[in-house]
Motif scaffolding. Structure first.
Motif, PDB file in Angstrom:
ATOM      1  N   VAL A 104      29.378 -70.061  15.525  1.00  0.00           N
ATOM      2  CA  VAL A 104      28.228 -70.897  15.167  1.00  0.00           C
ATOM      3  C   VAL A 104      27.223 -70.897  16.305  1.00  0.00           C
ATOM      4  CG1 VAL A 104      27.456 -73.184  14.414  1.00  0.00           C
ATOM      5  CG2 VAL A 104      29.754 -72.377  13.804  1.00  0.00           C
ATOM      6  N   VAL A 105      25.960 -70.691  15.972  1.00  0.00           N
ATOM      7  CA  VAL A 105      24.864 -70.784  16.943  1.00  0.00           C
ATOM      8  C   VAL A 105      23.978 -71.949  16.541  1.00  0.00           C
ATOM      9  CG1 VAL A 105      22.798 -69.643  17.863  1.00  0.00           C
ATOM     10  CG2 VAL A 105      24.906 -68.335  17.524  1.00  0.00           C
ATOM     11  N   THR A 106      23.617 -72.772  17.509  1.00  0.00           N
ATOM     12  CA  THR A 106      22.691 -73.881  17.261  1.00  0.00           C
ATOM     13  C   THR A 106      21.425 -73.661  18.075  1.00  0.00           C
ATOM     14  OG1 THR A 106      23.467 -75.333  19.060  1.00  0.00           O
ATOM     15  CG2 THR A 106      24.652 -75.437  16.961  1.00  0.00           C
ATOM     16  N   SER A 107      20.343 -74.253  17.632  1.00  0.00           N
ATOM     17  CA  SER A 107      19.081 -74.036  18.330  1.00  0.00           C
ATOM     18  C   SER A 107      19.016 -74.758  19.671  1.00  0.00           C
ATOM     19  CB  SER A 107      17.895 -74.449  17.448  1.00  0.00           C
ATOM     20  OG  SER A 107      18.005 -75.803  17.050  1.00  0.00           O
ATOM     21  N   PHE A 108      19.671 -75.917  19.799  1.00  0.00           N
ATOM     22  CA  PHE A 108      19.628 -76.628  21.077  1.00  0.00           C
ATOM     23  C   PHE A 108      20.871 -77.492  21.245  1.00  0.00           C
ATOM     24  CE2 PHE A 108      17.887 -79.573  18.121  1.00  0.00           C
ATOM     25  CZ  PHE A 108      17.877 -80.845  18.660  1.00  0.00           C
ATOM     26  N   SER A 109      20.999 -78.091  22.419  1.00  0.00           N
ATOM     27  CA  SER A 109      22.272 -78.658  22.874  1.00  0.00           C
ATOM     28  C   SER A 109      22.773 -79.831  22.043  1.00  0.00           C
ATOM     29  CB  SER A 109      22.154 -79.076  24.348  1.00  0.00           C
ATOM     30  OG  SER A 109      21.091 -80.010  24.536  1.00  0.00           O
ATOM     31  N   ALA A 111      18.573 -61.314  24.766  1.00  0.00           N
ATOM     32  CA  ALA A 111      19.988 -61.544  24.446  1.00  0.00           C
ATOM     33  C   ALA A 111      20.170 -62.521  23.290  1.00  0.00           C
ATOM     34  CB  ALA A 111      20.721 -62.063  25.685  1.00  0.00           C
ATOM     35  N   ASP A 112      19.173 -63.391  23.063  1.00  0.00           N
ATOM     36  CA  ASP A 112      19.278 -64.366  21.974  1.00  0.00           C
ATOM     37  C   ASP A 112      19.320 -63.687  20.608  1.00  0.00           C
ATOM     38  OD1 ASP A 112      19.283 -66.504  23.727  1.00  0.00           O
ATOM     39  OD2 ASP A 112      17.107 -66.751  23.657  1.00  0.00           O
ATOM     40  N   ALA A 113      18.637 -62.554  20.482  1.00  0.00           N
ATOM     41  CA  ALA A 113      18.649 -61.830  19.208  1.00  0.00           C
ATOM     42  C   ALA A 113      20.058 -61.363  18.877  1.00  0.00           C
ATOM     43  CB  ALA A 113      17.688 -60.644  19.262  1.00  0.00           C
ATOM     44  N   LYS A 114      20.778 -60.878  19.868  1.00  0.00           N
ATOM     45  CA  LYS A 114      22.157 -60.451  19.638  1.00  0.00           C
ATOM     46  C   LYS A 114      23.054 -61.643  19.352  1.00  0.00           C
ATOM     47  CE  LYS A 114      25.913 -57.600  21.403  1.00  0.00           C
ATOM     48  NZ  LYS A 114      26.924 -58.502  20.833  1.00  0.00           N
ATOM     49  N   THR A 115      22.810 -62.746  20.049  1.00  0.00           N
ATOM     50  CA  THR A 115      23.602 -63.954  19.822  1.00  0.00           C
ATOM     51  C   THR A 115      23.507 -64.393  18.366  1.00  0.00           C
ATOM     52  OG1 THR A 115      23.316 -64.701  22.105  1.00  0.00           O
ATOM     53  CG2 THR A 115      23.888 -66.374  20.482  1.00  0.00           C
ATOM     54  N   LEU A 174      12.359 -64.645  16.167  1.00  0.00           N
ATOM     55  CA  LEU A 174      13.666 -64.299  16.718  1.00  0.00           C
ATOM     56  C   LEU A 174      14.619 -63.877  15.604  1.00  0.00           C
ATOM     57  CD1 LEU A 174      15.610 -64.151  19.114  1.00  0.00           C
ATOM     58  CD2 LEU A 174      16.080 -66.596  18.789  1.00  0.00           C
ATOM     59  N   LEU A 175      14.577 -64.582  14.495  1.00  0.00           N
ATOM     60  CA  LEU A 175      15.416 -64.218  13.359  1.00  0.00           C
ATOM     61  C   LEU A 175      15.080 -62.819  12.857  1.00  0.00           C
ATOM     62  CD1 LEU A 175      15.623 -67.498  11.234  1.00  0.00           C
ATOM     63  CD2 LEU A 175      17.544 -66.224  12.209  1.00  0.00           C
ATOM     64  N   GLN A 176      13.795 -62.537  12.761  1.00  0.00           N
ATOM     65  CA  GLN A 176      13.364 -61.224  12.288  1.00  0.00           C
ATOM     66  C   GLN A 176      13.832 -60.127  13.238  1.00  0.00           C
ATOM     67  OE1 GLN A 176       9.131 -60.806  11.871  1.00  0.00           O
ATOM     68  NE2 GLN A 176       9.292 -58.997  10.581  1.00  0.00           N
ATOM     69  N   ALA A 177      13.703 -60.374  14.530  1.00  0.00           N
ATOM     70  CA  ALA A 177      14.112 -59.381  15.515  1.00  0.00           C
ATOM     71  C   ALA A 177      15.622 -59.151  15.508  1.00  0.00           C
ATOM     72  CB  ALA A 177      13.666 -59.820  16.910  1.00  0.00           C
ATOM     73  N   SER A 178      16.378 -60.199  15.181  1.00  0.00           N
ATOM     74  CA  SER A 178      17.833 -60.098  15.240  1.00  0.00           C
ATOM     75  C   SER A 178      18.437 -59.396  14.034  1.00  0.00           C
ATOM     76  CB  SER A 178      18.446 -61.497  15.347  1.00  0.00           C
ATOM     77  OG  SER A 178      18.320 -62.194  14.103  1.00  0.00           O
ATOM     78  N   GLY A 179      17.732 -59.457  12.907  1.00  0.00           N
ATOM     79  CA  GLY A 179      18.310 -58.927  11.677  1.00  0.00           C
ATOM     80  C   GLY A 179      19.516 -59.726  11.219  1.00  0.00           C
ATOM     81  N   SER A 180      19.596 -60.977  11.649  1.00  0.00           N
ATOM     82  CA  SER A 180      20.761 -61.811  11.373  1.00  0.00           C
ATOM     83  C   SER A 180      20.957 -62.053   9.880  1.00  0.00           C
ATOM     84  CB  SER A 180      20.615 -63.159  12.082  1.00  0.00           C
ATOM     85  OG  SER A 180      21.658 -64.035  11.714  1.00  0.00           O
ATOM     86  N   LYS A 181      22.221 -62.049   9.488  1.00  0.00           N
ATOM     87  CA  LYS A 181      22.584 -62.403   8.123  1.00  0.00           C
ATOM     88  C   LYS A 181      23.360 -63.719   8.086  1.00  0.00           C
ATOM     89  CE  LYS A 181      22.572 -57.730   6.177  1.00  0.00           C
ATOM     90  NZ  LYS A 181      21.638 -57.227   7.202  1.00  0.00           N
TER      91      LYS A 181
END
Length: 293
Positions: A30-35, A69-73, A94-101
């Protein structure tokens, strides 16, 4: 009695690790935007989740600049938890750059936003009642992403929601100790609107102040006039902001510096507010200490 051979001990440890439900490779990523969101996820997910927050301790999510590195995260995440209400303006690119699904959950879903000018006020977590909605949304998202551990997520959430109910009572009891005429402060930027609406403390953000811009000499003069006219007894610093402005206002108006409030970020583990509950307790202690007398 003969002692077990070293290789037997090693084999037992390997088998134990293999059978453990909390193996790192089995945890939901799980990744969250902030702490603050990260803390909510850890409380609900427990050992069954691995949590990374893009904006870490004492970081300002408003002005965050993503690193490569955030794009890979994000690309490696199964679930992405965001605040919404326009807080993460840097996220779409950032989402676009990451290609995250990754599945995306907006933790503020179901909360009616307050307004900051014409925009939604994103700081909804400052009300504990709203924090419970965040937690419920996160619980449901974790259960959907990992049905096998749904029972654990539900139980963890119920336990944490009970703690938040107690925290809400603590805040209300503390506010009751402050004379009504002294329930107003000035803080670095407009981050406490939901706290004000929920608990009856008037937070006045200085005119012209935000975490995204510098304050001019003319703005400072207006702020000093505003503090004197409103009879504000205390000014508060914030952990994500430069404290020089507040200290100057205090020196020129006589309003005392009430301490540091934690608004948009937690501290690290060595700080005074490493969790959301610690943050709220710290803030209410600072407020009552400055305003009760």
């Amino acid at each position: 009695m003969r002692r077990p051979k070293a290789w037997l001990i090693l084999l037992a440890l390997v088998v134990s690790a293999t059978l453990s439900p909390a193996r790192a490779q089995d945890r939901l990523n799980v990744v969250t935007s902030f702490s603050i969101l990260g803390d909510f996820v850890r409380n609900v997910g427990g050992e069954r989740v691995s949590v990374t927050s893009l904006v870490g301790p004492d970081g300002d999510v408003h002005v965050y600049t993503p690193a490569p590195a955030d794009a890979k995260t994000i690309a490696d995440a199964k679930l992405l938890v965001i605040n919404g209400f326009g807080l993460e303006g840097w996220l779409p690119r950032l989402l676009q750059a990451s290609g995250s699904k990754a599945s995306i959950v907006t933790a503020t879903q179901g909360i009616a936003p307050l307004k900051l000018g014409s925009d939604a006020d994103p700081h909804a977590w400052q009300s504990v009642a709203n924090a419970k909605i965040y937690v419920a949304n996160i619980r449901d998202a974790l259960m959907a992403a990992d049905p096998a551990d749904a029972g654990a997520f539900k139980a963890n959430a119920e336990n944490y929601l009970t703690k938040l109910d107690g925290l809400d009572r603590e805040v209300r009891q503390a506010i009751a100790q402050i004379p009504p005429g002294r329930r107003k402060v000035i803080s670095t930027h407009d981050a406490f609107g939901y706290f004000a609406a929920g608990y009856g403390i008037e937070f006045i953000a200085p005119l012209g102040v935000s975490t995204e811009s510098e304050v001019s000499a003319r703005d400072i003069a207006k702020i000093i006039t505003q503090v004197k006219k409103s009879g504000i007894p205390a000014v508060f610093l914030e952990n994500i902001s430069d404290d020089r402005l507040m200290r100057r206002i205090s020196a020129e108006t006589g309003a005392k510096v009430g301490g540091t409030l934690y608004s948009d970020a937690l501290t690290d583990e060595k700080g005074v507010a490493p969790t959301y509950i610690d943050m709220v307790r710290h803030n209410i202690k600072a407020l009552t200490s400055a305003l009760a007398n």
